[in-house]
Design a protein around this motif. Structure first.
Motif, mmCIF file in Angstrom:
data_model
loop_
_atom_site.group_PDB
_atom_site.id
_atom_site.type_symbol
_atom_site.label_atom_id
_atom_site.label_comp_id
_atom_site.label_asym_id
_atom_site.label_seq_id
_atom_site.Cartn_x
_atom_site.Cartn_y
_atom_site.Cartn_z
ATOM 1 N N SER A 57 0.829 -1.205 0.000
ATOM 2 C CA SER A 57 0.000 0.000 0.000
ATOM 3 C C SER A 57 0.867 1.259 0.000
ATOM 4 O O SER A 57 0.417 2.335 -0.409
ATOM 5 N N ARG A 58 2.127 1.131 0.429
ATOM 6 C CA ARG A 58 3.038 2.282 0.492
ATOM 7 C C ARG A 58 4.132 2.187 -0.574
ATOM 8 O O ARG A 58 5.226 2.691 -0.394
ATOM 9 N N GLU A 62 6.297 5.162 -1.660
ATOM 10 C CA GLU A 62 7.207 5.762 -0.689
ATOM 11 C C GLU A 62 8.629 5.236 -0.827
ATOM 12 O O GLU A 62 9.500 5.616 -0.044
ATOM 13 N N GLY A 63 8.835 4.370 -1.821
ATOM 14 C CA GLY A 63 10.200 3.921 -2.097
ATOM 15 C C GLY A 63 10.473 2.464 -1.821
ATOM 16 O O GLY A 63 11.602 2.100 -1.459
ATOM 17 N N ILE A 64 9.468 1.606 -1.985
ATOM 18 C CA ILE A 64 9.646 0.169 -1.759
ATOM 19 C C ILE A 64 10.703 -0.392 -2.706
ATOM 20 O O ILE A 64 10.747 -0.045 -3.892
ATOM 21 N N ALA A 121 6.916 -10.500 6.889
ATOM 22 C CA ALA A 121 7.575 -10.096 8.126
ATOM 23 C C ALA A 121 7.074 -8.734 8.604
ATOM 24 O O ALA A 121 6.868 -8.508 9.802
ATOM 25 N N ILE A 122 6.857 -7.834 7.676
ATOM 26 C CA ILE A 122 6.377 -6.490 8.031
ATOM 27 C C ILE A 122 4.979 -6.548 8.626
ATOM 28 O O ILE A 122 4.687 -5.887 9.631
ATOM 29 N N GLN A 123 4.109 -7.349 8.038
ATOM 30 C CA GLN A 123 2.746 -7.445 8.577
ATOM 31 C C GLN A 123 2.719 -8.123 9.933
ATOM 32 O O GLN A 123 1.927 -7.748 10.803
ATOM 33 N N PHE A 124 3.584 -9.100 10.139
ATOM 34 C CA PHE A 124 3.693 -9.685 11.482
ATOM 35 C C PHE A 124 4.101 -8.608 12.482
ATOM 36 O O PHE A 124 3.527 -8.487 13.563
ATOM 37 N N ILE A 164 10.293 1.706 5.932
ATOM 38 C CA ILE A 164 9.199 2.498 5.362
ATOM 39 C C ILE A 164 7.918 2.299 6.167
ATOM 40 O O ILE A 164 7.162 3.250 6.407
ATOM 41 N N TYR A 165 7.696 1.076 6.624
ATOM 42 C CA TYR A 165 6.486 0.779 7.398
ATOM 43 C C TYR A 165 6.668 1.035 8.894
ATOM 44 O O TYR A 165 5.752 0.821 9.681
#
Length: 284
Positions: free
Chosen positions: A62-63, A66-68, A111-114, A142-143
Motif C-alpha cells: 500500500s506504500r 514511498e520507495g519500496i 515479516a512487516i505485517q507480522f 518504510i512501514y
C-alpha cells in the motif's frame, strides 16, 4: 498456546458462518481438515509477467510509492498485503505476546505485517539472498517496524538443524514459524496440480515442515501454491492431529492456500463434535 477469547479475525470486512467439513475428513484419511475461503474465485488473467506483477504493485504494498525496494524474484513471490495482514492476524492472535520466525522472508512482505500486529513482540526474518535481505530491511523502515524485526542472512535449514533458532527463542512462550519456501518460480501454475514432494524448493515440501516441527516449533503456518491438492495438505498432519486448510482470495481470484498446524489450528470438531466455522472474507 492459548488464543484470545472472541473471534480470531478482527478486520471489519470479515463475516462468519458455520459449515460442517465432514466431506473433507474422508478425503484426508481421517485427518481433520477445514477449508476457509475469502472472496469468490474467478479465472486468472493471462498477461505478461512484467505487466501482471507491476500492475499489482499497490496490492503488494500500500506504500509502494514511498520507495519500496523489490528484486526480480520479489515481484512474483511477495504476498499481497491484504493476505499478509490476514495471515498475521491468524498467527498472532494469542493471549500472550508472539514471536514469529519468517523462514524465507524474501523482500519482507509477511515479516512487516507480522511486526505491525499489536500482539507480535518480535519477528526473526531469515533469508539467504543478500539483496533481498537489504530490500526487506529497507521496506521495514518504510512501514516503521525495522526495530521489531531481526534480519538474519543465512540458510534457514542450517539454522534449524543447528538448534540456533531454538536457542535464541527459548524464552518465548508463544513461538510461531511461518513457512513460505520457494515454489519453483511462476511456472508452478502451469501444472494442473502442485506436487509438494517434487516441485517445492530446495527440498521435499513435506520434509521442510517436519524439520521445522521437530527442531523449532509445532505451531506452523505453511503458505502454499493455490493448485496444491487438498489431500496433500491433509497428509502433512501427523496421525490423529487436526490441521486447517485455507484458500486465500484477493479481488475474486484465488492467490494461494495456507495450512495451519499446532496451536494455530482453530478447529477441533473432530474431537469435540462441534461444528467448524467457515470464514468468508469480502475483499476490496
Amino acid at each position: 498456546m492459548t488464543r484470545k477469547s472472541g473471534p480470531p479475525h478482527k478486520r471489519r470486512k470479515y463475516t462468519h458462518e458455520v459449515a460442517n467439513p465432514e466431506d473433507l475428513l474422508e478425503l484426508t484419511n481421517d485427518k481433520q481438515l477445514n477449508e476457509l475461503e475469502f472472496g469468490s474465485e474467478t479465472a486468472e488473467n493471462s498477461t505478461t509477467l512484467d505487466e501482471k506483477y507491476f500492475a499489482q504493485r499497490y496490492r503488494f504494498w500500500s506504500r509502494y510509492d514511498e520507495g519500496i525496494w523489490m528484486d526480480e524474484t520479489g515481484w512474483y513471490s511477495v504476498t499481497p498485503e491484504l493476505i499478509a495482514e490476514h495471515l498475521a492476524n491468524r498467527c498472532c492472535d494469542y493471549e500472550k505476546k508472539v514471536t514469529v520466525i519468517d523462514a524465507f522472508s524474501g523482500v519482507g512482505g509477511n515479516a512487516i505485517q507480522f511486526a505491525l500486529h499489536e500482539n507480535c513482540e518480535r519477528v526473526i526474518a531469515v533469508e539467504l539472498n543478500e539483496n533481498r535481505i537489504k530490500c526487506a530491511a529497507h521496506n521495514a523502515s518504510i512501514y516503521g517496524v525495522a526495530d521489531k524485526i531481526e534480519f538474519i542472512q543465512a540458510d534457514f535449514f542450517d539454522l534449524a538443524k543447528s538448534g540456533c533458532l531454538k536457542r535464541i527463542t527459548k524464552e518465548q512462550d508463544c513461538l510461531v514459524v511461518f513457512l513460505s519456501p520457494p515454489w519453483g518460480g511462476p511456472e508452478y501454475i502451469l501444472s494442473e496440480e502442485y506436487d509438494l514432494k517434487t516441485m517445492m524448493q530446495p527440498m521435499d515440501g513435506n520434509e521442510i515442515l517436519h524439520i521445522v516441527r521437530r527442531t523449532i516449533s509445532r505451531n506452523v503456518c505453511y503458505l502454499l501454491p493455490k493448485n496444491t491438492p487438498i489431500k496433500q495438505v491433509g497428509l502433512l498432519a501427523e496421525p490423529g492431529e487436526p490441521c486447517e486448510y485455507e484458500r486465500n482470495y484477493l479481488n475474486g481470484k484465488v492467490k494461494m492456500v495456507s495450512a495451519y498446524f499446532g496451536g494455530l489450528c482453530l478447529l477441533h470438531s473432530h474431537y469435540t463434535g462441534e461444528e467448524n466455522p467457515k470464514i468468508d472474507v469480502s475483499q476490496i
